[in-house]
Scaffold this motif. Sequence first.
Motif, short mmCIF file in Angstrom:
data_model
loop_
_atom_site.label_atom_id
_atom_site.label_comp_id
_atom_site.label_asym_id
_atom_site.label_seq_id
_atom_site.Cartn_x
_atom_site.Cartn_y
_atom_site.Cartn_z
N TYR A 2 59.36 28.96 48.06
CA TYR A 2 58.38 28.84 49.12
C TYR A 2 57.13 29.59 48.72
O TYR A 2 57.10 30.36 47.75
CB TYR A 2 58.93 29.35 50.46
N ALA A 3 56.05 29.36 49.47
CA ALA A 3 54.77 30.02 49.22
C ALA A 3 54.10 30.32 50.55
O ALA A 3 54.33 29.63 51.54
CB ALA A 3 53.87 29.13 48.36
N VAL A 38 46.71 30.47 47.45
CA VAL A 38 48.11 30.88 47.52
C VAL A 38 48.17 32.40 47.47
O VAL A 38 47.69 33.02 46.53
CB VAL A 38 48.93 30.26 46.37
N THR A 41 54.25 33.74 46.27
CA THR A 41 55.29 32.74 45.99
C THR A 41 56.61 33.45 45.77
O THR A 41 56.66 34.58 45.31
CB THR A 41 54.98 31.90 44.73
N ASN A 43 60.31 32.46 44.01
CA ASN A 43 61.08 31.51 43.23
C ASN A 43 62.46 32.11 42.97
O ASN A 43 62.65 32.85 42.02
CB ASN A 43 60.38 31.17 41.92
N VAL A 57 48.61 29.18 40.58
CA VAL A 57 49.52 28.41 41.42
C VAL A 57 48.71 27.55 42.38
O VAL A 57 47.79 28.04 43.04
CB VAL A 57 50.47 29.34 42.22
N VAL A 59 49.22 24.40 45.47
CA VAL A 59 50.14 23.68 46.34
C VAL A 59 49.52 22.32 46.61
O VAL A 59 48.37 22.24 47.04
CB VAL A 59 50.37 24.45 47.66
N ILE A 101 54.89 22.82 44.66
CA ILE A 101 54.35 24.17 44.57
C ILE A 101 54.41 24.57 43.10
O ILE A 101 55.47 24.57 42.50
CB ILE A 101 55.16 25.16 45.42
#
Length: 102
Positions: A2-3, A38, A41, A43, A57, A59, A101
């Motif tokens: 998610y971000a 962004v 993030t 991961n 990054v 999106v 993303i």
Amino acid sequence: MYAIVDIAGKQTKVEANKFVYAHKLAGNVGDEVELGNVLLTDNNGTLSVGAPFLSDVKVKGTILGHVRGDKVIVFKKKRRKGYKKLNTHRQDYTKVMINSIG
């Protein structure tokens, strides 16, 4: 994964293959949008935090439609003065499907 993304001054948590409602964005239904602001993030437990934004990054998403929110009633009154004012407001939103993303 998610971000946290800054969309029109609001910070929003986005995930791939899910949709979000953002304040009205310019564009037509089916247009691709790229959200570059962004902030963070995640991961699989690996956090990347920007200062203030992450430069590498992006999106990407697709505009699914333009909708309107619920009606909000604004009522003002001053007691014993006979002053009453009623106003309403409906916010415009854009429904965006988050494609990727990264």
